[in-house]
Design a protein around this motif. Structure first.
Motif, PDB file in Angstrom:
ATOM      1  N   ASP A 261       0.637  -1.374   0.407  1.00  0.00           N
ATOM      2  CA  ASP A 261      -0.210  -0.281   0.091  1.00  0.00           C
ATOM      3  C   ASP A 261       1.172   0.841   0.091  1.00  0.00           C
ATOM      4  O   ASP A 261       0.579   2.376  -0.815  1.00  0.00           O
ATOM      5  CB  ASP A 261      -1.196  -0.116   1.267  1.00  0.00           C
ATOM      6  CG  ASP A 261      -2.092  -0.881   1.310  1.00  0.00           C
ATOM      7  OD1 ASP A 261      -1.871  -1.045  -0.234  1.00  0.00           O
ATOM      8  OD2 ASP A 261      -2.466  -0.920   2.558  1.00  0.00           O
ATOM      9  N   LEU A 262       1.909   1.170   0.888  1.00  0.00           N
ATOM     10  CA  LEU A 262       2.535   2.400   1.287  1.00  0.00           C
ATOM     11  C   LEU A 262       3.815   2.653  -0.269  1.00  0.00           C
ATOM     12  O   LEU A 262       3.471   3.501  -1.098  1.00  0.00           O
ATOM     13  CB  LEU A 262       3.746   2.196   2.159  1.00  0.00           C
ATOM     14  CG  LEU A 262       3.154   3.108   3.518  1.00  0.00           C
ATOM     15  CD1 LEU A 262       3.515   2.105   4.529  1.00  0.00           C
ATOM     16  CD2 LEU A 262       2.062   3.620   3.496  1.00  0.00           C
ATOM     17  N   ARG A 263       4.042   1.508  -0.660  1.00  0.00           N
ATOM     18  CA  ARG A 263       4.760   1.193  -2.102  1.00  0.00           C
ATOM     19  C   ARG A 263       3.825   2.093  -3.281  1.00  0.00           C
ATOM     20  O   ARG A 263       4.611   2.482  -4.091  1.00  0.00           O
ATOM     21  CB  ARG A 263       4.864  -0.255  -2.325  1.00  0.00           C
ATOM     22  CG  ARG A 263       5.642  -0.193  -4.102  1.00  0.00           C
ATOM     23  CD  ARG A 263       6.712  -0.787  -4.199  1.00  0.00           C
ATOM     24  NE  ARG A 263       7.264  -1.705  -3.539  1.00  0.00           N
ATOM     25  CZ  ARG A 263       7.240  -2.510  -2.795  1.00  0.00           C
ATOM     26  NH1 ARG A 263       6.229  -3.092  -2.821  1.00  0.00           N
ATOM     27  NH2 ARG A 263       8.452  -3.243  -2.097  1.00  0.00           N
ATOM     28  N   SER A 264       2.604   1.965  -3.182  1.00  0.00           N
ATOM     29  CA  SER A 264       1.914   2.294  -4.413  1.00  0.00           C
ATOM     30  C   SER A 264       1.271   4.218  -4.188  1.00  0.00           C
ATOM     31  O   SER A 264       1.486   4.496  -5.390  1.00  0.00           O
ATOM     32  CB  SER A 264       0.476   1.503  -4.020  1.00  0.00           C
ATOM     33  OG  SER A 264       0.111   0.026  -4.429  1.00  0.00           O
ATOM     34  N   GLU A 265       1.458   4.291  -2.764  1.00  0.00           N
ATOM     35  CA  GLU A 265       1.343   6.146  -2.256  1.00  0.00           C
ATOM     36  C   GLU A 265       2.705   6.409  -3.417  1.00  0.00           C
ATOM     37  O   GLU A 265       2.634   7.183  -3.532  1.00  0.00           O
ATOM     38  CB  GLU A 265       0.646   5.591  -1.466  1.00  0.00           C
ATOM     39  CG  GLU A 265       1.284   7.293  -0.496  1.00  0.00           C
ATOM     40  CD  GLU A 265       0.316   7.355   0.534  1.00  0.00           C
ATOM     41  OE1 GLU A 265       0.661   8.696   1.422  1.00  0.00           O
ATOM     42  OE2 GLU A 265       0.323   6.724   1.483  1.00  0.00           O
ATOM     43  N   ALA A 266       3.763   5.628  -3.268  1.00  0.00           N
ATOM     44  CA  ALA A 266       5.036   6.593  -3.113  1.00  0.00           C
ATOM     45  C   ALA A 266       5.323   6.807  -4.701  1.00  0.00           C
ATOM     46  O   ALA A 266       5.325   7.383  -4.996  1.00  0.00           O
ATOM     47  CB  ALA A 266       6.343   5.476  -2.628  1.00  0.00           C
ATOM     48  N   GLN A 267       4.654   5.324  -5.770  1.00  0.00           N
ATOM     49  CA  GLN A 267       4.943   5.545  -6.276  1.00  0.00           C
ATOM     50  C   GLN A 267       3.632   7.186  -7.496  1.00  0.00           C
ATOM     51  O   GLN A 267       3.855   8.027  -8.100  1.00  0.00           O
ATOM     52  CB  GLN A 267       4.097   4.787  -7.499  1.00  0.00           C
ATOM     53  CG  GLN A 267       5.341   3.362  -7.122  1.00  0.00           C
ATOM     54  CD  GLN A 267       4.908   2.000  -7.327  1.00  0.00           C
ATOM     55  OE1 GLN A 267       3.701   1.354  -8.242  1.00  0.00           O
ATOM     56  NE2 GLN A 267       5.552   0.837  -7.846  1.00  0.00           N
TER      57      GLN A 267
END
Length: 379
Positions: free
Chosen positions: A85-91
């Protein structure tokens, strides 16, 4: 191509500055400049301790002092779904920062705003972005934009509970203060007018689509994390709330933002001309000419084309004269549907035996080379 880490010279809102700072952190991390990245993210965490993405990046950078970073989110025993989830937010946030549209661009979805609509919102679901445009003489002008979250399963809602955010043209219809809500909704909520007439026609179900904030212990949520609502950080919602007008502010939700071009401008001009022809043909009591503005698949709340044509023919036959004026016109192309627009206006109708004013909504569709009315009803 190297990306400059210089902070833009233009003034930015706090959330935009934080997003730029996060982008600087991620880009410095990618380029191996760990000290720069740690300095940037330390400032972010200090400004907002609940910014979980910033906390995770900071943890990675601190761990990098002891061992090489092998992937995003090297925190031991961290739940992989939360890391994803956090990786998606970073992207999403990095993409927003790197691929910003020129602020002079005009969105395709706001052909005309009426004088009472001070601002309009366009949500680009694919870019986790809510754009704010100011109404200046009926034309939209970019003001700012915010990172947002939408439904867990994306956009294009069809059914109750499908965890999707609807695509369409809606309006802010109410304001719910934080003290009337659970903590899930953060600093407040603004219900939208889903389902609209087009949704109802197509059997789309569900309710409770809101613009709202985040829980008190959360700065922001992943791009796909709501039950269908549009979710902003509380600070962003507080800024946005000052611009919203209950019953007036349009909210266009689209899968992907499109910007106006020459064809779009030509279609807009043709439609505005056709709306005026509809008004003058009605005023002339030329019922045949008037009815040519209606598509054969026309519908209202209780009539199809045949019933509408019969009703209008009888009414017009009993008039010695008719005068129709259209005021406070707004026009919004409908996302996800080819060549259809939503038209709202205040109708001032007078005749030899009747006078009334009402707010009206029409859906116009371009069939062949001509714009015609697909739906008409009072608002």
């Amino acid at each position: 191509m190297a990306v400059s880490l210089a902070v833009p010279a233009i003034a930015v809102a706090d959330s935009q500055f934080m997003e730029a700072q996060l982008a600087h952190t991620l880009l410095a991390l990618k380029e191996g400049r760990m000290d720069v990245a740690l300095k940037e993210v330390d400032a972010l965490v200090k400004a907002n301790p609940n910014f979980r993405l910033a906390q995770l990046v900071r943890a990675d950078l601190l761990m990098a002092r002891a061992r090489p970073i092998t992937g995003f989110g090297n925190v031991p025993d961290a739940p992989r779904d939360k890391i994803e989830d956090l990786r998606s937010e970073a992207q999403a946030r990095l993409r927003r920062y790197q691929d910003q549209a020129p602020i002079t661009s005009v969105p395709k979805y706001l052909w005309q705003l009426d004088a009472s609509q001070k601002y309009a919102l366009v949500v680009d679901a694919s870019r986790s972005t809510l754009y704010v445009f100011e109404n200046i003489d009926g034309e939209p002008h970019y003001v700012t934009d915010f990172y947002i979250s939408i439904g867990k399963l994306g956009a294009d809602k069809t059914n109750e509970g499908d965890k999707r955010t609807p695509i369409g043209v809606y309006y802010v219809k109410d304001s719910l203060p934080a003290n009337s809500l659970t903590d899930l909704y953060g600093s407040g909520a603004f219900p939208l007018s889903y389902p609209n007439e087009w949704d109802v026609k197509h059997g789309r179900s569900g309710h409770g689509i809101w613009i709202h904030g985040t829980p008190s212990d959360t700065y922001s949520r992943p791009p796909l994390s709501s039950s269908g609502c549009v979710v902003l950080a509380n600070d962003d919602l507080n800024k946005l709330s000052k611009l919203l007008q209950i019953g007036k502010t349009p909210v266009v939700i689209t899968n992907q933002m499109e910007w106006s071009d020459d064809k779009d401008k030509a279609d807009r001009a043709a439609l505005l001309k056709e709306i005026d022809h509809w008004r003058t043909d009605w005023s002339s009591r030329d019922t045949d000419a008037y009815l040519k503005h209606y598509a054969r698949n026309f519908y209202s709340e209780d009539m199809d084309y045949a019933a509408w044509a019969s009703h209008k023919s009888k009414v017009n036959a009993g008039k010695a004269w008719i005068k129709v004026e259209v005021n406070n016109l707004s026009v919004f192309p409908y996302p996800g549907t080819t060549n259809m627009v939503v038209v709202n206006f205040e109708q001032d109708y007078t005749s030899n035996n009747l006078a009334n004013k009402m707010k009206k909504r029409q859906y116009w569709i371009k069939q062949g080379d001509r714009w015609q009315i697909l739906y008409e009803g009072a608002v």
